[in-house]
Design an enzyme around this catalytic site. Structure first.
Site, PDB file in Angstrom:
ATOM      1  N   VAL A  21       0.812  -1.223   0.000  1.00 23.29           N
ATOM      2  CA  VAL A  21       0.000   0.000   0.000  1.00 23.29           C
ATOM      3  C   VAL A  21       0.838   1.263   0.000  1.00 23.29           C
ATOM      4  O   VAL A  21       0.318   2.355  -0.148  1.00 23.29           O
ATOM      5  CB  VAL A  21      -0.996   0.033   1.191  1.00 23.29           C
ATOM      6  CG1 VAL A  21      -2.038  -1.044   1.053  1.00 23.29           C
ATOM      7  CG2 VAL A  21      -0.271  -0.085   2.518  1.00 23.29           C
ATOM      8  N   GLY A  22       2.122   1.144   0.142  1.00 21.95           N
ATOM      9  CA  GLY A  22       2.950   2.348   0.123  1.00 21.95           C
ATOM     10  C   GLY A  22       4.414   2.016   0.234  1.00 21.95           C
ATOM     11  O   GLY A  22       4.800   0.921   0.645  1.00 21.95           O
ATOM     12  N   GLU A  23       5.222   2.973  -0.180  1.00 17.02           N
ATOM     13  CA  GLU A  23       6.669   2.796  -0.082  1.00 17.02           C
ATOM     14  C   GLU A  23       7.276   4.157   0.205  1.00 17.02           C
ATOM     15  O   GLU A  23       6.960   5.141  -0.454  1.00 17.02           O
ATOM     16  CB  GLU A  23       7.235   2.227  -1.389  1.00 17.02           C
ATOM     17  CG  GLU A  23       8.725   1.946  -1.301  1.00 17.02           C
ATOM     18  CD  GLU A  23       9.177   0.968  -2.385  1.00 17.02           C
ATOM     19  OE1 GLU A  23      10.331   0.526  -2.295  1.00 17.02           O
ATOM     20  OE2 GLU A  23       8.396   0.679  -3.303  1.00 17.02           O
ATOM     21  N   GLY A  27      11.233   2.250   3.929  1.00 12.68           N
ATOM     22  CA  GLY A  27      10.697   0.897   3.859  1.00 12.68           C
ATOM     23  C   GLY A  27       9.355   0.823   3.168  1.00 12.68           C
ATOM     24  O   GLY A  27       8.784   1.827   2.759  1.00 12.68           O
ATOM     25  N   LYS A  28       8.863  -0.403   3.036  1.00  7.85           N
ATOM     26  CA  LYS A  28       7.590  -0.660   2.353  1.00  7.85           C
ATOM     27  C   LYS A  28       6.513  -0.969   3.383  1.00  7.85           C
ATOM     28  O   LYS A  28       6.788  -1.556   4.422  1.00  7.85           O
ATOM     29  CB  LYS A  28       7.745  -1.856   1.407  1.00  7.85           C
ATOM     30  CG  LYS A  28       8.749  -1.611   0.299  1.00  7.85           C
ATOM     31  CD  LYS A  28       8.973  -2.873  -0.523  1.00  7.85           C
ATOM     32  CE  LYS A  28      10.042  -2.587  -1.585  1.00  7.85           C
ATOM     33  NZ  LYS A  28      10.421  -3.776  -2.334  1.00  7.85           N
ATOM     34  N   LYS A  44       5.004  -2.820   8.277  1.00  7.84           N
ATOM     35  CA  LYS A  44       6.063  -1.981   7.730  1.00  7.84           C
ATOM     36  C   LYS A  44       7.384  -2.720   7.781  1.00  7.84           C
ATOM     37  O   LYS A  44       7.830  -3.132   8.845  1.00  7.84           O
ATOM     38  CB  LYS A  44       6.182  -0.665   8.499  1.00  7.84           C
ATOM     39  CG  LYS A  44       7.280   0.219   7.935  1.00  7.84           C
ATOM     40  CD  LYS A  44       7.196   1.623   8.453  1.00  7.84           C
ATOM     41  CE  LYS A  44       8.280   2.462   7.802  1.00  7.84           C
ATOM     42  NZ  LYS A  44       8.228   3.838   8.244  1.00  7.84           N
ATOM     43  N   ASP A 126       6.189  14.959   7.946  1.00  7.86           N
ATOM     44  CA  ASP A 126       6.095  14.342   6.623  1.00  7.86           C
ATOM     45  C   ASP A 126       4.656  13.911   6.335  1.00  7.86           C
ATOM     46  O   ASP A 126       4.412  12.838   5.823  1.00  7.86           O
ATOM     47  CB  ASP A 126       7.048  13.138   6.528  1.00  7.86           C
ATOM     48  CG  ASP A 126       7.263  12.687   5.079  1.00  7.86           C
ATOM     49  OD1 ASP A 126       7.184  13.540   4.174  1.00  7.86           O
ATOM     50  OD2 ASP A 126       7.502  11.488   4.851  1.00  7.86           O
TER      51      ASP A 126
END
Length: 293
Positions: A21-23, A27-28, A44, A126
């Site tokens: 779902v994200g990177e 990390g992924k 994560k 962020d």
């Protein structure tokens, strides 16, 4: 002597990965199912370089901050730390058109989560749509990826500014200010707000200069009258002179209260930007059923 019948299951074997779902830089993030319980989690995985001994400071920081903030329903709950962190949450907020009442609910939850972080002396630094996890059934929003978050103290410490995602980066950071505080997160929240409504990034710059010019074209080129001290900032130059445009041009499908709240979040002078706590009291949220949020 016989070996024990049970063997330790590695962290990755304990979960069934469903989809990425994200990177991010560190990390992924995967949507995954914990095999033992069936619980859906966000897993994560943090990369470790071969020359690194132990866990990187960004990961340690994220873990310690999550441990502190996990009581809030709008911050991801740290379940466990194995070879990475697996955190409660289901799916990253995606780009489909979101109905206005849902935008309002998500924004309220985002402000509440950010207010909780700020109330505990933590800047996220962020915030962006990919760091927001949403359960599509309950429409619950959680803030994730606190790897770059920092505790802030008074007087506010100097921070390096290379780390924030460009499109959501506050103008004081772009202009080289190293003394910044909670207002940088509020600017990001404003950018996310506009993007939830329109499905398009409000300020999609591809360099620090282009990012500033995107902001100046919409909000007007800042000067000492509207932002005292701006011309003393480290990265200040002479810029093209633009007059402020109406926010309704950029976010046409947002109502008057929403546009007012957005304008309060996108004030140039950091000290004039609305706080997350005050934002929760804004008339835009008056008709929202806040029970359970």
């Amino acid at each position: 002597m016989e070996k024990p019948a049970t063997i330790a299951v590695s962290a990755m074997d304990a979960f069934e990965k469903l989809e990425k779902v994200g990177e991010g830089t560190y990390g992924k993030v995967y949507r995954a199912r914990e095999k033992a319980t069936g619980k859906i989690v966000a897993l994560k995985k943090t990369r470790l370089h071969e020359d690194e001994e132990g866990v990187p400071p960004t990961t340690l920081r994220e873990v310690s901050i999550l441990r502190m903030l996990s009581r809030d329903p709008h911050v991801v709950r740290l379940m466990d730390v194995k070879q990475g962190t697996n955190k409660e949450g289901k799916t990253v907020l995606s780009g489909e058109l979101i109905p206005a009442p849902v935008v309002k609910s998500l924004m309220y939850q985002l402000c509440k989560g950010v207010a909780f972080c700020h109330g505990h002396g933590i800047l996220h630094r962020d915030l962006k749509p990919h760091n927001l996890l949403m359960d599509r059934k309950s429409l619950t929003l959680k803030i994730a990826d606190l790897g770059l978050a920092r505790a802030y103290t008074v007087p506010i410490k100097k921070y390096t500014h290379e780390i924030l995602t460009l499109w959501y980066r506050a103008p004081e950071v772009l202009l080289g200010s190293t003394h910044y505080s909670t207002a940088v997160d509020i600017w990001s929240v404003g950018c996310i707000f506009a993007e939830l409504v329109t499905k398009q990034a409000l300020f999609p710059g591809d360099s620090e200069l282009q990012q500033l010019l995107h902001i100046f074209r919409l909000l007007g080129t800042p000067n000492e009258t509207m932002w005292p001290g701006v011309s003393k900032l480290m990265n200040w130059h002479e810029y093209p002179q633009w007059s402020p445009q109406s926010l309704s041009k950029a976010v046409p499908n947002l109502d008057a209260d929403g546009l007012h709240l957005l304008s309060e979040m996108l004030q140039y002078e950091p000290g004039k930007r609305i706080s997350a706590k005050k934002a929760m009291e804004h008339p835009y949220f008056d008709d929202l059923d806040k029970a359970g949020l």
